[in-house]
Scaffold this active site. Structure first.
Site, mmCIF file in Angstrom:
data_model
loop_
_atom_site.group_PDB
_atom_site.id
_atom_site.type_symbol
_atom_site.label_atom_id
_atom_site.label_comp_id
_atom_site.label_asym_id
_atom_site.label_seq_id
_atom_site.Cartn_x
_atom_site.Cartn_y
_atom_site.Cartn_z
ATOM 1 N N SER A 169 -21.336 22.975 -67.079
ATOM 2 C CA SER A 169 -20.837 23.424 -65.770
ATOM 3 C C SER A 169 -19.898 24.631 -65.872
ATOM 4 O O SER A 169 -18.918 24.724 -65.129
ATOM 5 C CB SER A 169 -20.157 22.265 -65.027
ATOM 6 N N GLU B 171 -30.500 17.122 -73.303
ATOM 7 C CA GLU B 171 -31.714 16.774 -72.558
ATOM 8 C C GLU B 171 -32.860 16.452 -73.511
ATOM 9 O O GLU B 171 -33.749 15.650 -73.196
ATOM 10 C CB GLU B 171 -32.069 17.915 -71.590
ATOM 11 N N ASN C 104 -29.048 29.341 -70.826
ATOM 12 C CA ASN C 104 -30.152 28.412 -71.074
ATOM 13 C C ASN C 104 -30.884 28.209 -69.748
ATOM 14 O O ASN C 104 -30.368 27.547 -68.853
ATOM 15 C CB ASN C 104 -29.588 27.078 -71.593
ATOM 16 N N GLU D 74 -21.157 20.420 -75.885
ATOM 17 C CA GLU D 74 -21.603 20.180 -74.516
ATOM 18 C C GLU D 74 -21.435 18.700 -74.176
ATOM 19 O O GLU D 74 -22.326 17.884 -74.484
ATOM 20 C CB GLU D 74 -23.083 20.562 -74.373
ATOM 21 N N HIS E 74 -30.128 19.908 -77.812
ATOM 22 C CA HIS E 74 -29.575 19.852 -76.448
ATOM 23 C C HIS E 74 -29.659 18.406 -75.972
ATOM 24 O O HIS E 74 -30.616 17.693 -76.278
ATOM 25 C CB HIS E 74 -30.380 20.784 -75.531
ATOM 26 N N LYS F 21 -33.555 26.582 -69.302
ATOM 27 C CA LYS F 21 -34.266 25.293 -69.277
ATOM 28 C C LYS F 21 -35.707 25.503 -68.764
ATOM 29 O O LYS F 21 -36.305 26.520 -69.075
ATOM 30 C CB LYS F 21 -33.501 24.277 -68.423
ATOM 31 N N GLY G 166 -24.640 20.175 -65.858
ATOM 32 C CA GLY G 166 -25.313 20.184 -64.567
ATOM 33 C C GLY G 166 -24.648 19.331 -63.504
ATOM 34 O O GLY G 166 -25.232 19.076 -62.449
HETATM 35 C C1 PEP Z 1 -26.819 23.551 -70.471
HETATM 36 O O1 PEP Z 1 -27.936 23.495 -70.022
HETATM 37 O O2 PEP Z 1 -26.649 23.638 -71.690
HETATM 38 C C2 PEP Z 1 -25.695 23.515 -69.536
HETATM 39 C C3 PEP Z 1 -24.491 23.541 -70.034
HETATM 40 O O3 PEP Z 1 -25.992 23.450 -68.195
HETATM 41 P P1 PEP Z 1 -24.991 23.712 -66.957
HETATM 42 O O4 PEP Z 1 -24.218 24.970 -67.286
HETATM 43 O O5 PEP Z 1 -25.869 23.869 -65.776
HETATM 44 O O6 PEP Z 1 -24.069 22.540 -66.881
#
Ligand code: PEP
Length: 250
Positions: A209, A95, A9, A163, A93, A11, A169
């Site tokens: 992460s 976000e 992803n 998630e 997601h 983003k 992040g």
């Molecule tokens: C994500 O954006 O879905 C995500 C898991 O980000 P990261 O791997 O950077 O934590």
């Protein structure tokens, strides 16, 4: 047997100059024993889908509108995404749930539209840190699953990504036991709702992460069929490491 999936992803990252990262992935991608997916900003979808044609990599978007078309300035429809050559869409997601106040009912309407457009919905669920600390994780996941996943789902047009919001992040990850507990729970809920055939076919990704140095352990957890990777998908070499670790787990 579910086909493992390493999904990236990007983003709101990536200009056309960064398509070289995709060229490198396509060049070095291991044999197609697993599926790789990159979910990109809309501006890159067509170029990336054109490059990935014929390769074991699919291209996805990161959101779409609930409606087929109409007066929705700035939004993208599922049909527009499909028209680029992309075949999947991330929905729900954290976000978007937080910054755009999207609740699970909106996510479900988007997922239904995605299915009607013959695309795959990658539906994200996950608890906040406060919810985990209050021991509410499984209740939160249960509610998000029930409300976000439409009845139009089947074993190929739905992927669920667990998630935890606090792990995205941040460099923090749940323990392997915590990941396994939630993935087993999601599997059981899908089997109960859709029956064992569909329930066992849906792929479950862990996201939050995931990095080259922790992915192999995560891929060994029960009912983890792959990962949704944010930051570590931006550089081809990091993402390749994760792809190869997932291939080794097959
Ligand atoms: C994500 O954006 O879905 C995500 C898991 O980000 P990261 O791997 O950077 O934590």
């Amino acid at each position: 047997m579910r086909r493992k999936l390493a999904a990236g992803n990007w983003k709101m990252n990536g200009l056309r100059a960064d398509l070289v990262q995709i060229d490198r992935l396509l060049e070095l991608h291991p044999a197609p024993r697993i599926e790789t997916m990159l979910c990109l900003p809309a501006t890159l979808l067509h170029d990336a889908a054109t490059r990935a044609a014929g390769h074991p990599m699919t291209i996805g978007a990161q959101d779409c509108h609930t409606e087929a078309n109409g007066a929705h300035t700035g939004d993208l429809s599922a049909a527009m995404i499909r028209d680029t050559g992309a075949t999947a869409v991330i929905l729900g997601h954290s976000e978007r749930r937080h910054a755009h106040h999207e609740d699970s009912e909106v996510v479900r309407a988007k997922a239904r539209r995605v299915h009607q457009t013959a695309l795959t919905a990658v539906v994200c669920v996950g608890e906040s840190l406060a919810q985990r600390e209050a021991l509410n994780t499984l209740d939160i996941i249960d509610g998000q699953l029930s409300a976000s996943i439409p009845d139009t789902s089947n074993g190929t047009n739905l992927v669920v990504a667990y998630e935890p919001v606090w792990a995205i992040g941040t460099g923090l990850t749940p323990t392997l036991e915590q990941i396994g507990e939630v993935h087993d729970f999601i599997r059981a809920r899908l089997e109960r709702r859709f029956g064992p055939g569909v329930g066992r076919a849906v792929r479950l990704l862990y996201g939050g992460s995931v990095k080259p140095d922790n992915c192999a352990a995560i891929f060994g957890v029960s009912n983890v069929d792959g990962a949704l990777v944010g930051g570590a998908s931006l550089l081809a070499d990091d993402f390749l490491h994760i792809i190869k670790a997932l291939e080794a787990a097959v």
